[in-house]
Design a protein around this motif. Structure first.
Motif, short mmCIF file in Angstrom:
data_model
loop_
_atom_site.label_atom_id
_atom_site.label_comp_id
_atom_site.label_asym_id
_atom_site.label_seq_id
_atom_site.Cartn_x
_atom_site.Cartn_y
_atom_site.Cartn_z
N LEU A 172 57.59 18.33 103.21
CA LEU A 172 57.79 18.40 101.76
C LEU A 172 58.53 19.70 101.45
CD1 LEU A 172 57.19 17.44 98.81
CD2 LEU A 172 55.08 18.79 98.94
N ILE A 173 59.68 19.56 100.78
CA ILE A 173 60.43 20.74 100.33
C ILE A 173 60.34 20.77 98.81
CG2 ILE A 173 62.66 21.91 100.27
CD1 ILE A 173 63.40 20.49 102.85
N ALA A 174 59.79 21.85 98.28
CA ALA A 174 59.52 21.92 96.84
C ALA A 174 60.18 23.15 96.21
CB ALA A 174 58.02 21.96 96.58
N ALA A 175 60.53 23.01 94.93
CA ALA A 175 61.08 24.14 94.16
C ALA A 175 59.96 25.14 93.88
CB ALA A 175 61.68 23.63 92.86
N SER A 176 60.32 26.39 93.72
CA SER A 176 59.32 27.45 93.54
C SER A 176 58.46 27.23 92.29
CB SER A 176 60.00 28.82 93.47
OG SER A 176 60.95 28.84 92.40
N GLU A 177 59.08 26.69 91.22
CA GLU A 177 58.33 26.50 89.99
C GLU A 177 57.30 25.35 90.08
OE1 GLU A 177 62.25 24.19 89.43
OE2 GLU A 177 61.59 26.09 90.31
N LEU A 178 57.35 24.59 91.17
CA LEU A 178 56.41 23.48 91.35
C LEU A 178 55.27 23.84 92.31
CD1 LEU A 178 59.02 20.57 91.53
CD2 LEU A 178 57.50 21.13 89.62
N LYS A 179 55.10 25.12 92.53
CA LYS A 179 54.05 25.59 93.45
C LYS A 179 52.67 25.09 93.05
CE LYS A 179 51.93 29.84 95.24
NZ LYS A 179 51.86 31.31 95.12
N GLU A 180 52.32 25.20 91.77
CA GLU A 180 50.99 24.78 91.32
C GLU A 180 50.77 23.28 91.53
OE1 GLU A 180 49.93 25.96 87.40
OE2 GLU A 180 50.32 28.09 87.75
N ALA A 181 51.80 22.49 91.30
CA ALA A 181 51.69 21.05 91.49
C ALA A 181 51.42 20.72 92.95
CB ALA A 181 52.96 20.35 91.02
N VAL A 182 52.05 21.49 93.85
CA VAL A 182 51.83 21.30 95.29
C VAL A 182 50.41 21.73 95.66
CG1 VAL A 182 52.57 21.97 97.61
CG2 VAL A 182 54.28 21.55 95.83
N GLU A 183 49.98 22.84 95.09
CA GLU A 183 48.64 23.34 95.39
C GLU A 183 47.55 22.35 94.98
OE1 GLU A 183 49.39 28.19 95.22
OE2 GLU A 183 48.76 27.11 93.40
N ASP A 184 47.81 21.57 93.92
CA ASP A 184 46.83 20.58 93.46
C ASP A 184 46.54 19.51 94.51
OD1 ASP A 184 46.52 21.82 91.03
OD2 ASP A 184 47.96 20.55 89.97
N VAL A 185 47.54 19.22 95.36
CA VAL A 185 47.36 18.16 96.37
C VAL A 185 47.37 18.74 97.79
CG1 VAL A 185 48.34 16.35 94.91
CG2 VAL A 185 49.86 17.69 96.38
N LEU A 186 47.30 20.07 97.88
CA LEU A 186 47.44 20.75 99.17
C LEU A 186 46.42 20.29 100.22
CD1 LEU A 186 49.10 22.81 100.71
CD2 LEU A 186 47.63 24.62 99.79
N PRO A 187 45.13 20.17 99.89
CA PRO A 187 44.16 19.76 100.92
C PRO A 187 44.52 18.42 101.57
CG PRO A 187 43.01 20.60 99.00
CD PRO A 187 44.45 20.49 98.62
N SER A 188 44.97 17.46 100.76
CA SER A 188 45.36 16.14 101.30
C SER A 188 46.58 16.24 102.19
CB SER A 188 45.63 15.15 100.16
OG SER A 188 44.47 14.93 99.39
#
Length: 637
Positions: A172-188
């Protein structure tokens, strides 16, 4: 001259029958074109369009025969070699030439290749808004032979995980401003062993790695071709997701062959290397990615890339960058027409607007206000196998059909029962074709030329789009889910989505038609029309969620008289809900599911509610006791 004149026969010496035949022949040469134009007013446009189709087909076939295999990436590399210093992407204060873009994609590819969590060919999910890095990364992954899932950057939690899992991505390659959205699903994601790269130079969240710092250090040397030698024309190139207005998004598979055909999206409409394209639609969607980006690669154009659509900035940007071609989708044109008028509305160089979903009255208003801009309306869907182009410019039509089109892409309109939500079949179990002029469901035969690949990891939804035993036993068609109508001149018109049509009092009601009528009233700006169920009544009754124009007030009496003048009784919205804003998806499609669920219950809805009252000849506030009477059956609608 004297010598030539002496060699010609004297007209007086030519036998009369011969003179007569010559005269008839010359007259025919002059008269036939005018006759054809009179009897068949679109014949020359048809011929020119068929010529374009033939040219595109020849180019496509020649590219398919090239060895090694030729893909979209190869066309980009050709354009880079042809005009290396030409601006390709202009974004805010940044300017990237074709060479700059090529080098940045090389740096991205080299940084990825050296990362232990990635290997060439792995599927990668791109979670990013409109910015140059999106395009660099896609080109980089194309050089590495990796299919790319284009995730909607607005989705979160359950939808985000669902979309990610659909394509079985490893990275998964994500933009820096989407860090929180990634963190929400990080454990999965960590549980699945996913490599997560964030476009930032530093990240202190365990499980997420920074990637921009690796990019800065990476080499911009070209990638060897063998890294993508495993790619075939049937290999997936990108996964593009449906908007998910009726549930979780589906990942439509766009293979390399389909992407190669998509190169012609702009050039087939007259776009050339001298054009400047204004790309303000989401890159995660078909319109922005395939038409705006991929289409520009073929034409060799310059892209003005915007983070998002802005009606207030649109024309200023067009003037600033000398834009010649703009894209539209859904309600974009209406948003532009809703902006305050200015003296310089026609002061721009835009000559072509290409897209879909513009309504007839908005089309007229747009051209009258902003000048002689050619509107090239088309119809297509991400996963579909049929499309139309309104090359004749007939206002309101999505395209024109003719013999050659029918032969290449066999399709038909069939009768559809909107109440049972299924095609009508005859005694033999076959579908019934709709007569010309009648509304029917568009279905297109699945063939080698017009395949239907389907959705990733979703065979159930893929099968739902397949329609069998349509015109004969054993045939197979793609179910577009769209209701169309073809007029006597062979222009085809979009009527509605199947799910957006409801039946009331034994009549079919097209929500788009009712919405159009409501929004041409004095006080309503937007209208989202849908059908709601009422106990004790068959079908669904009309309801509209609307917004009021700035500076105006909802006038129940005026709206009542407006709908009575324009709509038959069964199509008039019985309930109106006033909202601050109509909810739309990322591609401006109106959201209906939640509205349908909430129905017209004052106990569930905080917004002002009105009911049509024929005695008062007005829309009056809907009180709780009136609602209770309707539900109990004491009031019949």
């Amino acid at each position: 001259w004297i010598h030539i004149k002496q060699s010609l026969p004297d007209p007086l010496c030519v036998p009369f029958p011969h003179m007569y035949l010559i005269s008839v022949f010359l007259a025919s040469i002059l008269i036939i074109p005018f006759g054809l134009k009179t009897l068949f007013p679109y014949v020359w446009m048809d011929i020119l369009y068929f010529g374009d189709l033939l040219r595109i087909l020849v180019k496509f076939v020649s590219r398919r025969r090239r060895r090694p295999s030729f893909f979209v990436l190869d066309r980009f590399l050709e354009q880079t070699a042809a005009h290396p210093d030409k601006p390709f992407i202009l974004f805010e204060n940044e300017n990237y030439s074709y060479t700059d873009t090529d080098k940045w994609s090389n740096k991205t590819a080299n940084a990825l290749q050296s990362h232990p969590g990635y290997k060439p060919g792995d599927t990668v999910a791109l979670f990013m808004g409109n910015e140059p890095a999106f395009l660099f990364t896609w080109l980089a992954l194309a050089k590495l032979g990796s299919p790319v899932a284009l995730l909607n950057h607005n989705i979160r939690t359950k939808s985000l995980l669902h979309c990610f899992n659909c394509c079985k991505a490893n990275v998964l390659i994500a933009a820096s401003e989407l860090k929180e959205a990634v963190e929400d699903v990080l454990p999965s994601l960590i549980e699945k062993g996913v490599t997560i790269l964030l476009m930032t130079k530093h990240c202190d969240t365990p499980g997420i790695e920074s990637f921009s710092d690796k990019l800065d250090k990476a080499s911009d040397t070209p990638l060897p071709r063998f890294l993508r030698s495993h790619i075939a024309y049937k290999s997936p190139a990108v996964y593009i997701y449906t908007s998910g207005t009726t549930g979780l998004p589906k990942a439509a598979v766009v293979n390399q062959n389909r992407l190669l055909t998509a190169l012609a999206a702009l050039s087939s409409n007259g776009v050339t290397s001298s054009d400047v394209i204004y790309l303000n639609l989401p890159l995660y969607h078909t319109a922005g990615f395939i038409i705006g980006f991929i289409g520009s690669i073929e034409a060799g154009s310059t892209i003005i890339l915007k983070r998002k659509f802005s009606a207030s900035q649109f024309w200023d940007d067009c003037r600033k960058y000398n834009v010649t071609v703009v894209q539209y989708i859904g309600e974009v044109m209406r948003y532009l027409c809703s902006t305050p008028k200015t003296e310089n509305d026609k002061d721009h160089k835009v000559r072509l607007a290409i897209g879909n979903g513009v309504r007839a009255e908005i089309w007229r208003e747009f051209v009258n206000r902003f000048g002689d801009i050619q509107i090239r309306e088309f119809y297509a869907s991400t996963e579909g196998n049929v499309g139309f182009v309104n090359y004749a410019g007939k206002i309101g039509a999505i395209g024109r059909v003719h013999f050659f089109h029918q032969k290449l892409f066999p399709f038909t309109l069939i009768k559809y029962d909107t109440e049972r939500d299924e095609p009508i079949r005859d005694a033999n179990g076959l579908c019934v074709e709709s007569p010309k002029g009648d509304t029917g469901l568009l279905v297109s035969k699945i063939t080698d030329i017009a395949p239907f690949v389907g959705y990733a990891q979703n065979e159930d939804q893929t099968e739902r789009k397949r329609l069998r035993n349509v015109l004969k036993k054993g045939d197979l068609y793609f179910n577009s889910g769209d209701l169309m109508r073809i007029d006597k001149d062979n222009f085809i018109y979009f009527q509605d989505r199947v799910g957006d049509t409801f039946r009331w009092k034994g009549e079919n009601v097209a929500t788009n038609e009712v919405s159009d009528i409501l929004t041409i009233s004095d006080c309503l700006k937007e209208a989202n029309v849908y059908g709601v169920q009422v106990p004790g009544h068959e079908g669904r009754i009309g309801m509209a969620a609307v917004t009021v124009k700035e500076g105006a007030q909802f006038d129940g009496s005026r709206i009542y008289h407006h709908v009575v003048n324009y709509l038959p009784s069964y199509a008039r919205p019985r309930f109106i809900r006033i909202q601050n804003a109509v909810e739309v998806t990322g591609t401006f499609k109106q959201m209906k599911v939640k509205l349908v669920e909430e129905s017209f219950d004052p106990g569930r809805i905080q917004d002002p509610l009105y009911i049509l009252d024929d005695k008062e000849k007005s829309y009056i506030p809907l009180r709780s006791q009136v609602y209770s009477s309707i539900i109990s059956g004491n009031i019949k609608l």
